[in-house]
Design a protein around this motif. Structure first.
Motif, short mmCIF file in Angstrom:
data_model
loop_
_atom_site.label_atom_id
_atom_site.label_comp_id
_atom_site.label_asym_id
_atom_site.label_seq_id
_atom_site.Cartn_x
_atom_site.Cartn_y
_atom_site.Cartn_z
N ALA A 1 0.82 -1.22 0.00
CA ALA A 1 0.00 0.00 0.00
C ALA A 1 0.85 1.27 0.00
O ALA A 1 0.33 2.36 -0.24
CB ALA A 1 -0.95 -0.01 1.19
N ARG A 2 2.15 1.10 0.25
CA ARG A 2 3.01 2.30 0.23
C ARG A 2 3.40 2.67 -1.20
O ARG A 2 4.03 3.68 -1.44
CB ARG A 2 4.26 2.05 1.07
N HIS A 3 3.06 1.80 -2.16
CA HIS A 3 3.43 2.04 -3.56
C HIS A 3 2.16 2.20 -4.39
O HIS A 3 1.56 1.22 -4.81
CB HIS A 3 4.26 0.87 -4.10
N THR A 4 1.78 3.43 -4.64
CA THR A 4 0.61 3.65 -5.50
C THR A 4 1.05 4.43 -6.74
O THR A 4 2.11 5.06 -6.75
CB THR A 4 -0.50 4.46 -4.79
N ALA A 5 0.24 4.37 -7.77
CA ALA A 5 0.54 5.13 -9.00
C ALA A 5 -0.78 5.51 -9.66
O ALA A 5 -1.82 4.88 -9.43
CB ALA A 5 1.35 4.26 -9.96
N LEU A 6 -0.71 6.55 -10.49
CA LEU A 6 -1.85 6.88 -11.34
C LEU A 6 -1.72 5.99 -12.56
O LEU A 6 -0.71 6.04 -13.25
CB LEU A 6 -1.78 8.33 -11.79
N THR A 7 -2.75 5.22 -12.82
CA THR A 7 -2.67 4.28 -13.94
C THR A 7 -3.95 4.28 -14.76
O THR A 7 -5.04 4.48 -14.20
CB THR A 7 -2.38 2.85 -13.43
N PRO B 1 -7.02 7.78 -15.92
CA PRO B 1 -6.09 7.70 -14.80
C PRO B 1 -6.80 7.57 -13.45
O PRO B 1 -7.74 8.32 -13.16
CB PRO B 1 -5.29 9.01 -14.87
N ALA B 2 -6.33 6.61 -12.69
CA ALA B 2 -6.89 6.36 -11.37
C ALA B 2 -5.73 5.92 -10.47
O ALA B 2 -4.77 5.32 -10.96
CB ALA B 2 -7.94 5.26 -11.44
N ARG B 3 -5.83 6.24 -9.18
CA ARG B 3 -4.73 5.86 -8.29
C ARG B 3 -5.02 4.51 -7.63
O ARG B 3 -6.08 4.31 -7.04
CB ARG B 3 -4.49 6.91 -7.20
N GLY B 4 -4.05 3.62 -7.77
CA GLY B 4 -4.17 2.31 -7.15
C GLY B 4 -2.81 1.78 -6.75
O GLY B 4 -1.76 2.33 -7.12
N VAL C 1 0.36 -0.40 -6.87
CA VAL C 1 1.09 -0.94 -8.02
C VAL C 1 1.10 -2.47 -7.93
O VAL C 1 1.52 -3.04 -6.92
CB VAL C 1 2.53 -0.38 -8.04
N ASN C 2 0.60 -3.11 -8.98
CA ASN C 2 0.66 -4.57 -9.04
C ASN C 2 1.27 -4.96 -10.39
O ASN C 2 1.80 -4.10 -11.12
CB ASN C 2 -0.72 -5.20 -8.82
N ARG C 3 1.20 -6.22 -10.72
CA ARG C 3 1.93 -6.69 -11.90
C ARG C 3 1.49 -5.98 -13.19
O ARG C 3 2.33 -5.55 -13.99
CB ARG C 3 1.72 -8.20 -12.03
N LEU C 4 0.19 -5.86 -13.41
CA LEU C 4 -0.28 -5.23 -14.66
C LEU C 4 0.19 -3.78 -14.75
O LEU C 4 0.63 -3.33 -15.81
CB LEU C 4 -1.81 -5.31 -14.76
N VAL C 5 0.08 -3.07 -13.65
CA VAL C 5 0.50 -1.65 -13.64
C VAL C 5 2.00 -1.56 -13.93
O VAL C 5 2.45 -0.73 -14.73
CB VAL C 5 0.20 -1.01 -12.27
N ARG C 6 2.77 -2.45 -13.31
CA ARG C 6 4.23 -2.42 -13.46
C ARG C 6 4.64 -2.77 -14.89
O ARG C 6 5.51 -2.14 -15.47
CB ARG C 6 4.85 -3.43 -12.47
N GLY D 1 -5.58 5.45 -2.16
CA GLY D 1 -4.88 6.72 -2.18
C GLY D 1 -3.47 6.56 -1.61
O GLY D 1 -3.08 5.47 -1.17
N GLN D 2 -2.73 7.67 -1.64
CA GLN D 2 -1.35 7.60 -1.16
C GLN D 2 -1.26 7.36 0.34
O GLN D 2 -0.24 6.92 0.83
CB GLN D 2 -0.63 8.92 -1.49
N ASN D 3 -2.33 7.71 1.05
CA ASN D 3 -2.26 7.59 2.51
C ASN D 3 -3.20 6.49 3.00
O ASN D 3 -4.37 6.73 3.28
CB ASN D 3 -2.63 8.93 3.15
N ALA D 4 -2.64 5.28 3.09
CA ALA D 4 -3.45 4.15 3.56
C ALA D 4 -3.28 3.97 5.06
O ALA D 4 -3.75 2.98 5.63
CB ALA D 4 -3.06 2.88 2.81
N SER D 5 -2.64 4.94 5.71
CA SER D 5 -2.34 4.76 7.14
C SER D 5 -3.60 4.77 8.00
O SER D 5 -3.57 4.33 9.15
CB SER D 5 -1.38 5.86 7.61
#
Ligand code: FMN
Length: 330
Positions: A243-249, A256-259, A261-266, A306-310
Motif C-alpha cells: 500500500a506504500r506504492h501507488t501510481a496513477l494508472t 487515470p486512477a490511483r491504485g 502498483v501490481n503486476r499489470l501496472v508495473r 490513495g497515497q495515505n493508507a495509514s
C-alpha cells in the motif's frame, strides 16, 4: 466508491453522522433501486448518490485489438482464449433512466465525477431540491462547476484513491496535491469546498478545514471496514507494505486512477498509450482479473487506494466516522 461498497457502508457512515455515499457508476438500474431501498430502510439521515458523467466513447476496433494483443501473453499464461473476451460496458454515465429512479426517492445530495451531466439532466436533479456536488482537480474545473450552479465543490487532490475526476483537460501535469489545491479553490469560488485526497485521520480533517475546506471526503480509510465489499486481494494489499506504492494508472479502465502498483501496472503501465478510452479498457482486463483472483492473486485487479493508507483499519465504519470527526467537532 464504485466496486468496493454498496448501501451497507453508506448507511453506516450516515448513521454515524457523516454523509454516506452510494456509488452508482457500476450499478444497473435495478441494482441501484435495490441499493437505494436498502439505504432508505437503514437510515433516515441524508445520504449522497454518486454518478460518473463521462461521454461514452465510440469503440475503436483497431485500438481494441491492439489492447487485447498487448494483454495476450497474460491470456496465454492464464489459459484464457483472447477471442472469448466479450466487450463489457461496465461504467455507464448518469442518464435520464437513472434520474427516473432517483426521482421516486429524491435524495438530498447527488454528486458527480468527471464534470457534470447535460444541462437538462442536471436541471431534473435540481428540480427536486437535491444539493449538487462535483469533483474538481484544478481551479479552472472548480470555476467551471461553480458557473454551472453546483452547491459545493469536492477539491480532489493528487493523493486521492480511485479515478481522477479531471475533466477539462487530459494533462496530468495540472494535477496537484490536496493541500495545494484546497486553498486555491477556496480562494477562487464562493461555494463550499470539500477536501479529498490523503485525509486519513481527524488531524487531517482539521488541517483541511484550517485551509478553508467546509468538510472532507474520505475514501481509502474505509476500505478495510467490514461494511465495505473490498475483495480479499485488495484487503491484503491495503494491509501490507504494498500500500506504500501507488501510481496513477489507466491500464484498468482507460482513465487515470490511483491504485496500488501490481503486476499489470508495473508491466503495461502505469500509463499506457494503447489502452482504449474510458471505460473500454476494462473489458479486456476483466477475465484476467477474475482468473487471477480465483488463483488468489491481485496481479490484474484494480487495487484502488490513495497515497495515505495509514488510516485503513478493520473497524466498523461508524467507529471510523466518529474518529474522523473528533477534532473538527463535526
Ligand atoms: C476504491 C475507490 C473507489 C472510488 N470510487 C469513486 C466513485 O465511484 N465515484 C467518485 O466520485 N469517487 C470515487 N473515488 C474517489 C473518492 O471519491 C475520493 O475522491 C477519494 O477516495 C479521496 O481520497 P482518499 O482515497 O485518499 O481518501 C474512489 C476512491 C477509491 C479509493
Amino acid at each position: 466508491m464504485a466496486g468496493v461498497q454498496g448501501s451497507t457502508l453508506a448507511v453506516a457512515v450516515s448513521e454515524a453522522g457523516g454523509l454516506g455515499s452510494l456509488p452508482c457508476a457500476m450499478l444497473s438500474l435495478d441494482a441501484m433501486r435495490v441499493a437505494l431501498d436498502a439505504i432508505l430502510a437503514g437510515t433516515t439521515r441524508p445520504f449522497n448518490v454518486n454518478f460518473f458523467c463521462h461521454t461514452p466513447p465510440v469503440p475503436h476496433l483497431e485500438r481494441e485489438w491492439a489492447w487485447r494483443n498487448a494483454l495476450r501473453p497474460y491470456y496465454d499464461e492464464l489459459g484464457i482464449d483472447v477471442g472469448s473476451v466479450p466487450p463489457v460496458d461496465a461504467r455507464t454515465p448518469f442518464s435520464h433512466e437513472a434520474a427516473d429512479v432517483l426521482a421516486d426517492i429524491k435524495p438530498s445530495v447527488v454528486s458527480f465525477h468527471f464534470g457534470l451531466p447535460p444541462a437538462d439532466l442536471l436541471q431534473r436533479v435540481r428540480s427536486w431540491g437535491a444539493k449538487i456536488l462535483a469533483s474538481a482537480t484544478t481551479v479552472d474545473e472548480a470555476r467551471w462547476l461553480e458557473a454551472r450552479g453546483v452547491d459545493a465543490i469536492i477539491a480532489q487532490g493528487l493523493e486521492a484513491g480511485g479515478h481522477r475526476g479531471i475533466f477539462l483537460s487530459e494533462d496530468l501535469t495540472t494535477q496537484v496535491g490536496t493541500f495545494a489545491l484546497v486553498p486555491q479553490i477556496v480562494g477562487a469560488v464562493r461555494v463550499p469546498v470539500v477536501a479529498a485526497g490523503g485525509i486519513a485521520d481527524a488531524a487531517g480533517v482539521a488541517a483541511a478545514m484550517a485551509l478553508g475546506a467546509a468538510g472532507a471526503q474520505i475514501g481509502t480509510a474505509y476500505l478495510l471496514c467490514p461494511e465495505a465489499t473490498t475483495s480479499a486481494v485488495h484487503r491484503a494489499a491495503l494491509a501490507g507494505d504494498a500500500a506504500r506504492h501507488t501510481a496513477l494508472t489507466n491500464v484498468f479502465t482507460g482513465r487515470p486512477a490511483r491504485g496500488i502498483v501490481n503486476r499489470l501496472v508495473r508491466e503495461i503501465g502505469p500509463i499506457s498509450g494503447i489502452a482504449p478510452q474510458f471505460p473500454l479498457a476494462f473489458a479486456a482486463v476483466l477475465p484476467l482479473r477474475a482468473r487471477a483472483e480465483a488463483l488468489g492473486t491481485g496481479d490484474f485487479s484494480p487495487l484502488w487506494a490513495g497515497q495515505n493508507a495509514s488510516g485503513c483499519k478493520e473497524v466498523p465504519a461508524a467507529e471510523l466516522t466518529r474518529e474522523l470527526g473528533q477534532r473538527s467537532g463535526s
